[in-house]
Structure formats: C-alpha cells, structure tokens
Design a protein around this motif. Structure first.
Motif, mmCIF file in Angstrom:
data_model
loop_
_atom_site.group_PDB
_atom_site.id
_atom_site.type_symbol
_atom_site.label_atom_id
_atom_site.label_comp_id
_atom_site.label_asym_id
_atom_site.label_seq_id
_atom_site.Cartn_x
_atom_site.Cartn_y
_atom_site.Cartn_z
ATOM 1 N N ASN A 114 31.677 21.492 10.630
ATOM 2 C CA ASN A 114 30.284 21.805 10.883
ATOM 3 C C ASN A 114 30.030 23.274 10.651
ATOM 4 N N LYS B 27 20.952 22.491 19.320
ATOM 5 C CA LYS B 27 21.028 21.035 19.471
ATOM 6 C C LYS B 27 22.397 20.525 19.067
ATOM 7 N N ALA C 154 25.854 20.436 16.432
ATOM 8 C CA ALA C 154 26.070 20.403 14.992
ATOM 9 C C ALA C 154 24.920 19.658 14.325
ATOM 10 N N ASP C 155 24.648 20.003 13.075
ATOM 11 C CA ASP C 155 23.598 19.314 12.328
ATOM 12 C C ASP C 155 24.135 17.953 11.902
ATOM 13 N N ILE C 156 23.583 16.909 12.484
ATOM 14 C CA ILE C 156 24.127 15.563 12.246
ATOM 15 C C ILE C 156 23.991 15.180 10.769
ATOM 16 N N GLY D 188 27.922 21.062 20.025
ATOM 17 C CA GLY D 188 28.537 22.291 19.542
ATOM 18 C C GLY D 188 27.877 23.536 20.125
ATOM 19 N N GLU E 112 29.534 23.973 23.350
ATOM 20 C CA GLU E 112 30.946 24.321 23.112
ATOM 21 C C GLU E 112 31.077 25.799 22.749
ATOM 22 N N PRO F 252 26.450 15.518 24.223
ATOM 23 C CA PRO F 252 25.990 14.158 23.908
ATOM 24 C C PRO F 252 26.730 13.493 22.755
ATOM 25 N N GLU F 253 27.845 14.071 22.313
ATOM 26 C CA GLU F 253 28.530 13.528 21.127
ATOM 27 C C GLU F 253 28.810 12.036 21.240
ATOM 28 N N LEU G 121 26.635 9.668 19.703
ATOM 29 C CA LEU G 121 26.659 9.639 18.233
ATOM 30 C C LEU G 121 27.967 9.048 17.729
ATOM 31 N N ALA H 69 34.322 17.901 19.852
ATOM 32 C CA ALA H 69 35.577 18.215 19.158
ATOM 33 C C ALA H 69 35.695 19.672 18.753
ATOM 34 N N ARG I 179 13.719 8.372 15.562
ATOM 35 C CA ARG I 179 12.713 9.384 15.223
ATOM 36 C C ARG I 179 11.828 8.884 14.077
ATOM 37 N N ARG J 252 7.071 7.911 13.089
ATOM 38 C CA ARG J 252 6.229 8.259 11.930
ATOM 39 C C ARG J 252 5.739 6.958 11.291
HETATM 40 C C1 LIG Z 1 37.370 19.915 13.718
HETATM 41 C C2 LIG Z 1 35.973 19.288 13.705
HETATM 42 C C3 LIG Z 1 34.978 20.132 14.263
HETATM 43 C C4 LIG Z 1 33.846 19.250 14.671
HETATM 44 C C5 LIG Z 1 32.940 20.001 15.540
HETATM 45 C C6 LIG Z 1 32.105 19.065 16.364
HETATM 46 C C7 LIG Z 1 30.975 19.818 16.992
HETATM 47 C C8 LIG Z 1 30.259 19.010 18.000
HETATM 48 O O1 LIG Z 1 31.151 18.499 18.983
HETATM 49 C C9 LIG Z 1 29.497 17.909 17.361
HETATM 50 C C10 LIG Z 1 28.048 17.987 17.720
HETATM 51 O O2 LIG Z 1 27.509 18.972 18.129
HETATM 52 S S1 LIG Z 1 27.217 16.550 17.457
HETATM 53 C C11 LIG Z 1 25.522 16.959 17.828
HETATM 54 C C12 LIG Z 1 25.293 16.955 19.274
HETATM 55 N N1 LIG Z 1 23.892 17.176 19.515
HETATM 56 C C13 LIG Z 1 23.043 16.172 19.810
HETATM 57 O O3 LIG Z 1 23.421 15.027 19.896
HETATM 58 C C14 LIG Z 1 21.613 16.567 20.030
HETATM 59 C C15 LIG Z 1 20.694 15.625 19.312
HETATM 60 N N2 LIG Z 1 19.333 15.985 19.516
HETATM 61 C C16 LIG Z 1 18.593 15.620 20.594
HETATM 62 O O4 LIG Z 1 19.089 14.984 21.524
HETATM 63 C C17 LIG Z 1 17.146 15.966 20.616
HETATM 64 O O5 LIG Z 1 16.759 16.303 19.305
HETATM 65 C C18 LIG Z 1 16.777 17.135 21.556
HETATM 66 C C19 LIG Z 1 16.973 16.681 22.991
HETATM 67 C C20 LIG Z 1 17.644 18.326 21.271
HETATM 68 C C21 LIG Z 1 15.308 17.550 21.313
HETATM 69 O O6 LIG Z 1 14.476 16.451 21.464
HETATM 70 P P1 LIG Z 1 12.951 16.551 20.987
HETATM 71 O O7 LIG Z 1 12.400 17.849 21.422
HETATM 72 O O8 LIG Z 1 12.328 15.286 21.411
HETATM 73 O O9 LIG Z 1 13.024 16.651 19.396
HETATM 74 P P2 LIG Z 1 13.539 15.519 18.364
HETATM 75 O O10 LIG Z 1 12.370 14.787 17.820
HETATM 76 O O11 LIG Z 1 14.666 14.738 18.928
HETATM 77 O O12 LIG Z 1 14.190 16.440 17.235
HETATM 78 C C22 LIG Z 1 13.379 17.256 16.386
HETATM 79 C C23 LIG Z 1 13.925 17.194 14.987
HETATM 80 O O13 LIG Z 1 15.237 17.750 14.969
HETATM 81 C C24 LIG Z 1 16.168 16.821 14.424
HETATM 82 N N3 LIG Z 1 17.443 16.999 15.135
HETATM 83 C C25 LIG Z 1 17.632 17.101 16.457
HETATM 84 N N4 LIG Z 1 18.926 17.307 16.731
HETATM 85 C C26 LIG Z 1 19.563 17.324 15.531
HETATM 86 C C27 LIG Z 1 20.910 17.512 15.159
HETATM 87 N N5 LIG Z 1 21.893 17.734 16.041
HETATM 88 N N6 LIG Z 1 21.201 17.453 13.864
HETATM 89 C C28 LIG Z 1 20.255 17.243 12.923
HETATM 90 N N7 LIG Z 1 18.954 17.079 13.224
HETATM 91 C C29 LIG Z 1 18.626 17.115 14.517
HETATM 92 C C30 LIG Z 1 15.550 15.468 14.689
HETATM 93 O O14 LIG Z 1 16.059 14.516 13.789
HETATM 94 C C31 LIG Z 1 14.083 15.776 14.454
HETATM 95 O O15 LIG Z 1 13.859 15.805 13.054
HETATM 96 P P3 LIG Z 1 12.543 15.140 12.467
HETATM 97 O O16 LIG Z 1 12.728 15.306 10.988
HETATM 98 O O17 LIG Z 1 11.417 15.887 13.057
HETATM 99 O O18 LIG Z 1 12.582 13.696 12.909
#
Ligand SMILES: CCCCCCC[C@H](O)CC(=O)SCCNC(=O)CCNC(=O)[C@H](O)C(C)(C)COP(=O)([O-])OP(=O)([O-])OC[C@H]1O[C@@H](n2cnc3c(N)ncnc32)[C@H](O)[C@@H]1OP(=O)([O-])[O-]
Length: 695
Positions: A28, A34, A36-38, A75, A78, A97-98, A101, A106, A251, A255
């Motif tokens: 990532n 929010k 990593a960018d999913i 992330g 983290e 919240p991983e 998904l 990680a 999401r 729309r």
């Molecule tokens: C060695 C390997 C290393 C690996 C590292 C791993 C790192 C880590 O552990 C993995 C992660 O972080 S996993 C990630 C963990 N994070 C999560 O699971 C958080 C997921 N997000 C949420 O739960 C909600 O968006 C919020 C509660 C943040 C905001 O809610 P709200 O205010 O109702 O707003 P909304 O309507 O929900 O979103 C607005 C727009 O943003 C978009 N978008 C949002 N998050 C995105 C993301 N991560 N990505 C991309 N896009 C994302 C969403 O699609 C929408 O786009 P649209 O085009 O307008 O439809």
C-alpha cells in the motif's frame, strides 16, 4: 490524521521513498486517514511500503506525535501506533476495520494493538472491526490525550512538552502484551470457538485471532512474520475480493438511477422533519423505533386500542434497550401515539405498515390523501403489493413510493425503495435519503411483483420444494445452504417465520388449492410445475416453530431447536409414492446449483427488465436483507466468480431435465453476457446498456 515530531517537522508519509517490497503482496502507499486505498489493492506496483515507514517512525529519536482528526482507520491507525504519542480530537473515530474487507491489520496493527491495550480489548476491536470514539480510545489507552480544540496545535504543544524525554518506553513494538487474567491458551481457544461459530466460513476473523495470538506468544519480529503470512493468504482470497466489492457496491447503490433517466445527482430530496407510521404491528413498531433512533419525531397511529397499548410498551422497551446498548439516552420524547388518523395532518412523510391486504391499504391511502399536507410523501411498507395501485388512490400519485423494510425493521440494514411509474424523482430521492439517515443500505428498485428480493426468492423456494419431491430431505437442503454460508437453510427459516405466511400468499395468487388429487396434474398450476408440499403441511396445522412442528419438529409450540422429524420423512415418502415420483440420491452440489442458479437467473431477468439498475443493487439486497454470506459478495458477484459460462451451462442442463420449470430456462441477458465474453461484474452495467441499445 497528521504526524508531528518534537522539532515541529511535519511527517510527510506520501513522499517516503520506496523500499524492497514484501513478496507476493501488494504494497500500500502510505495510508490516508481511512486506511489503505482499497482500490489500489489490485495494483501490485503502487506506493511506498508502509511497514518499513512505520518502523522508521517508531525507531526515530525525536518524539513523534500523531494528531488524529476525523478518522484513523486501518493503516491510518497503524501509522499512529508507530508514533510515540497519540492525540485525538474528541470527534475522531479510530479502528482497525480490515476484517470487514476480508483482511487483517497487516502493517503491524495486529502486533502493536494487543501490546498497547491488552489481548481481550485488541481482539474485540480487530475481530469486529468496530470504530471507537476518541473517549473510548482514551479509556482503552489507544490515545494519550483528547482535545476539543485544534488537534494539530495540541499535538505540537504536547510534542514540545515531551521533547528530550527518553523514548524507549514509548515504542510499542518493544512491549510485551499485558498479562491476561486466567489461562492465555484457554482464552484463545474460547475466542476461536466463538469466532468460528459466528464466522460461518469467513476466513478473516479466524486469521485475526491467529495474528493476535502470535502477538501474545511470540517476540515482535516473529509476530510480524506471522502477520505477513496470514495476510498473504487473505489478500488473494476470493473472500477479500467479495468483501471489497461489497464495500464499493454499498456506496454505488446510493448513486441510483431509473430507466426513465432520473438520477441521484439531479434530484434534490425534500426536507423531512416529522414522520408518521400507520399500523403498529411488528413491522410498524420496528420502523417507528428506527425513525426515533435516527432523531425523527414520529407520530404512530394504530386504530385498535389493545394493539396500541401493547405497542406503546413494546416500542418504549425497544428504544430503552437500544439506548442502553449504545450508551445514549432513549429517544422516548420523539414518539407520540394516536388512534386517530387525523394525527398525521402535519407530517412530511408517512410510512404505512398495516396488514398486507390491498383493500385495507387502498382505504388507508385514500384517507391519507385527504388528511395529509398536499406535498406529504406517502410511502407503503408492502413487501409485494402493487405500489402503483396504491398511488392511484391519492391526489398526488407522484408522491407515492414503497419503502420495503425487513424484519426486525430497527435491526435489518436493508431498505428497498420502490418507485412506481408515476413516482417523482424527488419522492424517490427523499425516501432514499430518509433510509440513509436511518442507517439503512437503501436500494432503489422498480415496481413489479416481489420487487427484487422476493421476486428472486420465489425461484429459490420453488427449487427447494422440488428437491424434496425428487428425494431430498429438509435437513439435506438446509445443510447444503448452511455450508455455503447462510445462517439458516430455507426450511429452518420458513419454520421460524411461519409456513402460513407463504400459504396465505399462494392462496391469494390462486396457487394453493384445497385438497390435492393424485396424478401429475395435481402438481401443475397455472401451466407450470408446482409443489403443493408447503400447502399440505399447513392444511395439517404445521406452521413451524409456533405450532411446534413444520419441516422439523420443535418439541412444543414456540420451541426453537429444530430436530429432524420422522413423521415428515414418511409423509414425503407417501407423497412421492402417491404422485409416482421415484426418489433419487441428491447431492449438496445439486442443491446449491438448483437453488442458487435459479435465483441468479431471476436476477438476470430483473437486470434485463431494468427493475434493478445493476448487479451491485441486487447483491446489496441479498447481503443486507436475505442473509447471503457477506464474504460471497452477493448472488450476482458469486455468479461472476463461478463464471457465467458455467452458470449458463448448469442452467441449461437443469432446464433440459425439468422443462416444466420456466425459472430454470437461462435468461437471454445471461446468454448475451456470455456471448460478449463474460465481462467482470463491475462492467455489467455498461454491457447491459450496450446490449439494450443494440435491441
Ligand atoms: C505487507 C502488506 C502491507 C499491507 C498493509 C495493510 C494496511 C492496512 O492494514 C490495510 C487497510 O488499511 S485496509 C483499509 C481500512 N480502512 C477502511 O476499511 C475504511 C473504509 N472506509 C470507511 O469505512 C468509510 O469510508 C468512512 C467511515 C471512513 C467514511 O464514511 P463516509 O463519510 O460515509 O464516506 P464514504 O461514502 O464511505 O466514503 C467516501 C468515499 O471514499 C471512498 N473510500 C473510503 N474509504 C476508502 C478506502 N480505504 N479506500 C478507497 N476508497 C475509500 C469511498 O468509496 C467513497 O468513494 P465514492 O467514490 O464517493 O463512493
């Protein structure tokens, strides 16, 4: 979230240079708040590696303070855990919240959080993926300070105040997990048992427990290796793909668009300040509770005094229980009650939730049209009746839409918003927005018998009955469906909700007839194969749990534990003999293919008819309203995963074997999608548009 170090240098993670990437995993880019960018997960070349960056921050010799505003999820959190201190604004939300998904935290999250807040609290956050408030984060020890003021200023001030202090004791990776009370192995065994039971085949929650166990039992570096191994399995899994698809599908459905060209971005909702609910049976009570919990003043009308008295008590109890769970005050002041329909004169929107009877509903819509403000929106909670017929009873049919809630309405996330041919885009936009404010996943669907969910379900139910006729038992069908990931198989669900519900509908549709003659014609209704098995059980007073027996036996009326019923088995044998049906061995694969592919086939018909705008709409309906396993994405996503050519081939096979079952005849949209190269599910909407324009 921003990060600050003691000499006020702003940490700029997006500019960090890349380093060697871990094998087999997408890296990532630096996470936003929010996480990593999913969307980048499929792109193996994106971004600088996160883990070395967090290590570098933690190893730094200047105090790093994370200033957390808004969200710090995944992330994002983290990264904050790699800092030496964390300060959050009082309105911030934090979480890992991983798991939702299909992944685990990680970038060290599964290793640092238990070291910081202890194993039980970390397990709770990581397994559920729930977000916590800043206040709870402070209580748990995730953050060091909460501020109501400018978070960055507070973080800078804090950083200056701790500058020069030794940092060793602030590096979480050097901690051991705080000891647990009792036996650690026993704790993990118990948690794992619970998680496996609740996960129903989902792999991420299990991997999350394994990762936290590594944190509790291994040195940090080995724990990180374990975290990476577990993530490698999850990252490429079908479950993670399904859950990430579902995240964007939820999401996408907001729309909305309709075949007549109305769209979410061109239709402004009307303001809704006060709402009425008509009818305080089970559904009406749940809807009233959900509205009050969302902050709307609600006037509830119930003409039967006894029902009204009971409902008042039940609604107050539901509100109090919900408030206790959420740690807030019960919104009892939002509720008012009346036995007189005149009480709805000043509301902006009415939700009718009386008994499913067209005559009664028509009468109520006539009354509402006379009593309500001329611009009030009139909604019906019907699950199957024609919304347009109800609209025709009113002065302003353009203000009538369906709002189909699912029981229990204050718990279930799904809302089907049904637009009729005359519903205005503004009425649809208003109902969709109200659903969103109630915390529902609202899906706009066209008006047809059963709308989307129940229309598809009909094909599935029919197959379940046919399978019994051909040699299966309720246990065999249910266990195949439960193995697939449904919490209950079809026959257990119908025993729970009452067999008489479907019987009543079949009688109204002219399908369930009194008495059954022998011979093949007894199993043909309205020109197609029909199974009267459900009707026969109802005729014997077997309505399911409430009568103590249905497809299973329950020991006593109201019993909850389903046990196989020898009477039912002999009944099925006699029935088959009476109708000249030779039972055959049916395997679980056939159960799944017949039930699920028939349902999916109807989904394609729905897309072809324009009743649902896209596969995401159908998938959200099934995941949030019908218990479709979330980690399988929904029926249309599942069809794409199985492969459309395979689904088509199996439907053709079963239709050849059962030519009297039209639901098994492959839909022409499915054929055309296969012929056009089976595009991925995310491209179906485009492909369908193109196919429609070629007609
Ligand atoms: C060695 C390997 C290393 C690996 C590292 C791993 C790192 C880590 O552990 C993995 C992660 O972080 S996993 C990630 C963990 N994070 C999560 O699971 C958080 C997921 N997000 C949420 O739960 C909600 O968006 C919020 C509660 C943040 C905001 O809610 P709200 O205010 O109702 O707003 P909304 O309507 O929900 O979103 C607005 C727009 O943003 C978009 N978008 C949002 N998050 C995105 C993301 N991560 N990505 C991309 N896009 C994302 C969403 O699609 C929408 O786009 P649209 O085009 O307008 O439809």
């Amino acid at each position: 979230m921003g990060g600050f170090c003691g000499n006020k240098n702003i940490l700029a993670p997006k500019k960090c240079s890349g380093e060697a990437r871990h094998r087999g995993l997408t890296q990532n880019s630096a996470p936003g708040p929010k996480g990593a960018d999913i969307k980048e997960f499929g792109d193996s070349e994106s971004g600088p590696p996160l883990i070395p960056m967090i290590h570098a921050i933690e190893a730094g010799n200047k105090p790093m303070v994370a200033a957390i505003e808004g969200f710090a999820l995944g992330g994002g959190l983290e990264l904050a855990l790699g800092c030496h201190y964390r300060i959050a604004h009082s309105k911030a939300r934090l979480g890992l919240p991983e798991v939702t998904l299909g992944l685990l935290p990680a970038a060290g999250g599964s290793q640092r959080l238990p070291r910081l807040i202890g194993v039980p609290a970390a397990l709770d956050l990581i397994i559920t993926g729930r977000h916590v408030t800043a206040a709870e984060a402070l209580q748990l020890g995730i953050v060091d300070q909460v501020t109501d003021h400018h978070t960055v200023d507070a973080a800078v001030k804090f950083a200056l105040s701790v500058a020069g202090r030794p940092l060793d004791a602030r590096r979480i990776s050097s901690y051991s997990c705080p000891p647990v009370s009792g036996d650690l192995d026993a704790l993990f065994e118990e948690v794992m048992r619970k998680v496996r039971r609740g996960a129903r085949g989902a792999i991420a929650p299990v991997a999350c427990v394994q990762a936290v166990r590594a944190a509790a039992t291994l040195p940090y570096a080995r724990g990180m290796e374990r975290e990476r191994e577990l993530m490698a399995t999850l990252f490429t899994s079908g479950q993670a793909r399904a859950l990430q698809y579902s995240f964007f599908a939820q999401r996408a459905v907001s729309r909305w668009s309709t075949p007549s060209g109305a769209r979410w971005d061109a239709s402004a909702p009307k303001p809704v300040r006060k709402v009425a609910v008509i009818g305080l049976g089970t559904m009406g009570r749940g809807i009233a509770v959900a509205l009050a919990q969302a902050g709307f003043p609600v006037v509830s009308v119930e003409t039967q005094e006894k029902q009204l008295t009971e409902a008042k008590r039940a609604v107050s109890q539901m509100l109090e229980r919900g408030a206790k769970r959420r740690g807030v005050a019960a919104p009892l002041d939002k509720m008012s009650y009346s036995s007189n329909i005149q009480a709805v004169a000043d509301v902006d929107l009415v939700i009718e939730a009386v008994f499913e009877d067209m005559g009664l509903k028509k009468k109520i819509f006539q009354q509402l049209s006379a009593v309500c403000k001329p611009d009030a929106l009139l909604c019906t909670n019907t699950s199957s009746l024609d919304v347009d017929q109800l609209a025709s009873q009113t002065r302003n049919p353009e203000l009538v839409v369906g709002m189909h809630f699912f029981a229990p309405a204050h718990v279930m996330k799904l809302l089907e918003v049904v637009y009729g041919p005359r519903s205005s885009p503004q009425a649809l936009a208003t109902a969709m927005q109200l659903g969103k404010k109630m915390g529902k996943v609202s899906v706009a669907v066209g008006n047809c018998p059963g709308f989307v969910g129940n229309r598809m379900l009909k094909a599935y139910v029919e197959q379940a009955f046919f399978l019994l006729e051909e040699g299966a038992t309720p246990e065999l069908v249910d266990s195949a469906l439960e193995e697939f990931g449904f919490s209950m198989g079809f026959f257990k669900v119908s025993d729970l909700s009452g067999l008489d519900v479907g019987w009543k509908v079949r009688k109204e549709d002219g399908l369930a007839l009194p008495g059954v003659s022998t011979g093949p014609s007894a199993r043909i209704r309205q020109g197609r194969r029909y199974s009267p098995l459900g009707d026969l059980l109802c005729q014997r007073g077997r309505f399911g749990q409430k009568t103590g027996s249905g497809w299973y036996q329950y020991g006593k009326p109201g019993g909850r534990v389903a046990t196989p019923d020898p009477w039912l088995h002999s009944f099925l044998e006699e029935y088959r003999a009476q109708h000249g049906l030779v039972p055959r061995r049916i395997d679980p694969q056939e159960v799944l293919e017949r039930c699920l592919y028939a349902l999916i086939n109807e989904g394609f018909r729905i897309l072809e008819d324009g009743i649902a705008a896209g596969p995401e709409d159908i998938d959200c309906i099934y995941v949030f309203g019908y218990g479709w396993p979330h980690y399988r994405g929904g029926p249309m996503f599942y069809a794409a995963m199985v492969g459309l050519p395979k689904v088509l081939e199996r439907l053709e096979h079963y239709y050849r074997a059962h030519p009297d079952v039209p639901d098994l005849q492959p839909c022409s949209l499915l054929r055309r999608l296969v012929a056009s190269g089976s595009p991925p599910v995310q491209k179906w909407k485009e492909a369908i548009k193109k196919l429609h324009s070629q007609l």
